[in-house]
Motif scaffolding. Structure first.
Motif, PDB file in Angstrom:
ATOM      1  N   TRP A 167       0.872  -1.179   0.000  1.00 23.23           N
ATOM      2  CA  TRP A 167       0.000   0.000   0.000  1.00 23.23           C
ATOM      3  C   TRP A 167       0.903   1.221   0.000  1.00 23.23           C
ATOM      4  O   TRP A 167       1.629   1.460   0.975  1.00 23.23           O
ATOM      5  CB  TRP A 167      -0.882   0.027   1.253  1.00 23.23           C
ATOM      6  N   LEU A 168       0.879   1.941  -1.100  1.00 22.98           N
ATOM      7  CA  LEU A 168       1.652   3.177  -1.207  1.00 22.98           C
ATOM      8  C   LEU A 168       0.674   4.333  -0.997  1.00 22.98           C
ATOM      9  O   LEU A 168      -0.232   4.536  -1.803  1.00 22.98           O
ATOM     10  CB  LEU A 168       2.309   3.264  -2.591  1.00 22.98           C
ATOM     11  N   VAL A 169       0.840   5.058   0.104  1.00 23.58           N
ATOM     12  CA  VAL A 169      -0.120   6.110   0.452  1.00 23.58           C
ATOM     13  C   VAL A 169       0.476   7.490   0.181  1.00 23.58           C
ATOM     14  O   VAL A 169       1.568   7.803   0.667  1.00 23.58           O
ATOM     15  CB  VAL A 169      -0.538   6.019   1.937  1.00 23.58           C
ATOM     16  N   ILE A 170      -0.244   8.284  -0.601  1.00 25.14           N
ATOM     17  CA  ILE A 170       0.170   9.670  -0.842  1.00 25.14           C
ATOM     18  C   ILE A 170      -0.387  10.533   0.291  1.00 25.14           C
ATOM     19  O   ILE A 170      -1.592  10.518   0.553  1.00 25.14           O
ATOM     20  CB  ILE A 170      -0.354  10.189  -2.198  1.00 25.14           C
ATOM     21  N   SER A 171       0.489  11.287   0.949  1.00 23.59           N
ATOM     22  CA  SER A 171       0.083  12.030   2.140  1.00 23.59           C
ATOM     23  C   SER A 171       0.899  13.315   2.292  1.00 23.59           C
ATOM     24  O   SER A 171       1.813  13.572   1.517  1.00 23.59           O
ATOM     25  CB  SER A 171       0.294  11.129   3.368  1.00 23.59           C
ATOM     26  N   GLU A 172       0.526  14.126   3.266  1.00 22.28           N
ATOM     27  CA  GLU A 172       1.325  15.260   3.758  1.00 22.28           C
ATOM     28  C   GLU A 172       0.988  15.429   5.236  1.00 22.28           C
ATOM     29  O   GLU A 172      -0.142  15.123   5.659  1.00 22.28           O
ATOM     30  CB  GLU A 172       1.015  16.572   3.011  1.00 22.28           C
ATOM     31  N   GLY A 173       1.925  15.939   6.013  1.00 20.76           N
ATOM     32  CA  GLY A 173       1.735  16.066   7.452  1.00 20.76           C
ATOM     33  C   GLY A 173       0.623  17.010   7.869  1.00 20.76           C
ATOM     34  O   GLY A 173       0.025  16.856   8.933  1.00 20.76           O
ATOM     35  N   TRP A 174       0.317  18.001   7.007  1.00 16.32           N
ATOM     36  CA  TRP A 174      -0.707  19.005   7.355  1.00 16.32           C
ATOM     37  C   TRP A 174      -2.136  18.560   7.021  1.00 16.32           C
ATOM     38  O   TRP A 174      -3.099  19.224   7.368  1.00 16.32           O
ATOM     39  CB  TRP A 174      -0.421  20.337   6.641  1.00 16.32           C
ATOM     40  N   CYS A 175      -2.267  17.417   6.344  1.00 12.65           N
ATOM     41  CA  CYS A 175      -3.587  17.000   5.851  1.00 12.65           C
ATOM     42  C   CYS A 175      -4.416  16.331   6.957  1.00 12.65           C
ATOM     43  O   CYS A 175      -4.029  15.289   7.486  1.00 12.65           O
ATOM     44  CB  CYS A 175      -3.415  16.030   4.679  1.00 12.65           C
ATOM     45  N   GLY A 176      -5.556  16.934   7.277  1.00 11.50           N
ATOM     46  CA  GLY A 176      -6.435  16.430   8.343  1.00 11.50           C
ATOM     47  C   GLY A 176      -6.989  15.044   8.063  1.00 11.50           C
ATOM     48  O   GLY A 176      -7.096  14.211   8.969  1.00 11.50           O
ATOM     49  N   ASP A 177      -7.354  14.794   6.809  1.00  9.86           N
ATOM     50  CA  ASP A 177      -7.884  13.469   6.460  1.00  9.86           C
ATOM     51  C   ASP A 177      -6.801  12.401   6.612  1.00  9.86           C
ATOM     52  O   ASP A 177      -7.060  11.317   7.129  1.00  9.86           O
ATOM     53  CB  ASP A 177      -8.421  13.465   5.022  1.00  9.86           C
ATOM     54  N   ALA A 178      -5.585  12.722   6.162  1.00  9.52           N
ATOM     55  CA  ALA A 178      -4.478  11.764   6.274  1.00  9.52           C
ATOM     56  C   ALA A 178      -4.216  11.421   7.737  1.00  9.52           C
ATOM     57  O   ALA A 178      -3.968  10.260   8.078  1.00  9.52           O
ATOM     58  CB  ALA A 178      -3.219  12.330   5.626  1.00  9.52           C
ATOM     59  N   ALA A 179      -4.295  12.426   8.612  1.00 11.17           N
ATOM     60  CA  ALA A 179      -4.061  12.183  10.044  1.00 11.17           C
ATOM     61  C   ALA A 179      -5.095  11.226  10.625  1.00 11.17           C
ATOM     62  O   ALA A 179      -4.784  10.406  11.491  1.00 11.17           O
ATOM     63  CB  ALA A 179      -4.084  13.511  10.806  1.00 11.17           C
ATOM     64  N   GLN A 180      -6.317  11.310  10.126  1.00  8.99           N
ATOM     65  CA  GLN A 180      -7.382  10.417  10.603  1.00  8.99           C
ATOM     66  C   GLN A 180      -7.249   9.010  10.020  1.00  8.99           C
ATOM     67  O   GLN A 180      -7.598   8.025  10.670  1.00  8.99           O
ATOM     68  CB  GLN A 180      -8.756  10.983  10.215  1.00  8.99           C
ATOM     69  N   LEU A 181      -6.767   8.928   8.792  1.00  6.12           N
ATOM     70  CA  LEU A 181      -6.825   7.658   8.071  1.00  6.12           C
ATOM     71  C   LEU A 181      -5.545   6.828   8.136  1.00  6.12           C
ATOM     72  O   LEU A 181      -5.597   5.600   8.145  1.00  6.12           O
ATOM     73  CB  LEU A 181      -7.206   7.917   6.606  1.00  6.12           C
ATOM     74  N   LEU A 182      -4.384   7.480   8.185  1.00  5.41           N
ATOM     75  CA  LEU A 182      -3.121   6.730   8.188  1.00  5.41           C
ATOM     76  C   LEU A 182      -2.995   5.756   9.380  1.00  5.41           C
ATOM     77  O   LEU A 182      -2.558   4.623   9.184  1.00  5.41           O
ATOM     78  CB  LEU A 182      -1.928   7.679   8.163  1.00  5.41           C
ATOM     79  N   PRO A 183      -3.370   6.163  10.611  1.00  3.57           N
ATOM     80  CA  PRO A 183      -3.283   5.197  11.709  1.00  3.57           C
ATOM     81  C   PRO A 183      -4.153   3.960  11.484  1.00  3.57           C
ATOM     82  O   PRO A 183      -3.770   2.854  11.864  1.00  3.57           O
ATOM     83  CB  PRO A 183      -3.765   6.008  12.929  1.00  3.57           C
ATOM     84  N   VAL A 184      -5.304   4.152  10.845  1.00  8.99           N
ATOM     85  CA  VAL A 184      -6.206   3.026  10.541  1.00  8.99           C
ATOM     86  C   VAL A 184      -5.549   2.109   9.508  1.00  8.99           C
ATOM     87  O   VAL A 184      -5.496   0.884   9.665  1.00  8.99           O
ATOM     88  CB  VAL A 184      -7.573   3.525  10.000  1.00  8.99           C
ATOM     89  N   VAL A 185      -5.037   2.711   8.444  1.00  7.49           N
ATOM     90  CA  VAL A 185      -4.401   1.959   7.357  1.00  7.49           C
ATOM     91  C   VAL A 185      -3.177   1.203   7.886  1.00  7.49           C
ATOM     92  O   VAL A 185      -2.945   0.037   7.547  1.00  7.49           O
ATOM     93  CB  VAL A 185      -4.023   2.930   6.203  1.00  7.49           C
TER      94      VAL A 185
END
Length: 201
Positions: free
Chosen positions: A77-95
């Motif tokens: 799973w290659l996830v495109i993200s950035e540290g400032w992104c609110g959705d990424a903060a919610q979803l990355l720990p789940v993933v």
């Protein structure tokens, strides 16, 4: 394998390394990405607190756990993200928890702004919305599909708000965070495992 995906994998970070990268930049008063602003640094700081909490509290449901452990293939799973992104903060720990639970999935995280060619392959309504989970067959390197940038319920919440008020403002963002809080990552788990089972059959 598409060149931009291969490049993305080369530039990627494991989950804990990504977390450290964001933290180290924050110590210098910086956010990830090309743009720097007080707002982005502020969001990154909030997100770090959020992710620390979610890393401790996110639970994979029993049903999803069984499905993750019964996957036959091996995946990245290659996830495109950035540290400032609110959705990424919610979803990355789940993933991340899903990948660990399965034992068949290697999680890699890549920064959006440093990998523009890759981001352009996964635009949402012509915008560079993140996070995007890209599913790659670990053995063949084949791109199987992708998921993101939000679970369906969260997408609908923002669409309905925009329809009613014409903008996505701070109230909308607060409503979205509350949606994530109540959902506890369950929608994300269900949507991603359904996608994985399609590829794994």
């Amino acid at each position: 394998m598409k060149t931009s995906i291969a490049k993305g994998l080369f530039n990627s970070h494991p989950y804990l390394e990504y977390r450290k990268l964001v933290s180290d930049l924050l110590l210098q008063g910086k956010a990830t990405g090309n743009e720097q602003s007080e707002d982005l640094t502020h969001y990154s700081t909030l997100n770090e607190t959020r992710m620390n909490r979610l890393d401790k509290t996110v639970q994979i449901t029993e049903q999803i756990s069984q499905k993750l452990k019964s996957l036959k293939g091996d995946y990245i799973w290659l996830v495109i993200s950035e540290g400032w992104c609110g959705d990424a903060a919610q979803l990355l720990p789940v993933v991340n928890k899903m990948a660990l639970e399965s034992g068949k999935i290697e999680l890699k995280i890549v920064l959006r702004d440093e990998n523009d060619d890759l981001m352009k392959l996964f635009l949402t309504n012509n915008s560079k919305s993140i996070p995007i989970v890209i599913v790659v067959d670990k053995v063949t390197g084949e791109l199987l599909g992708h998921w993101g940038p939000r679970p369906k319920g969260a997408i609908e919440l923002i669409q309905n708000y925009k329809k009613e008020f014409g903008v996505v403002d701070e109230t909308a963002k607060t409503n979205l965070q509350l949606w994530y809080l109540h959902d506890k990552g369950v929608s994300t788990q269900e949507e991603i495992i359904n996608l994985m089972q399609e590829f794994d059959s």
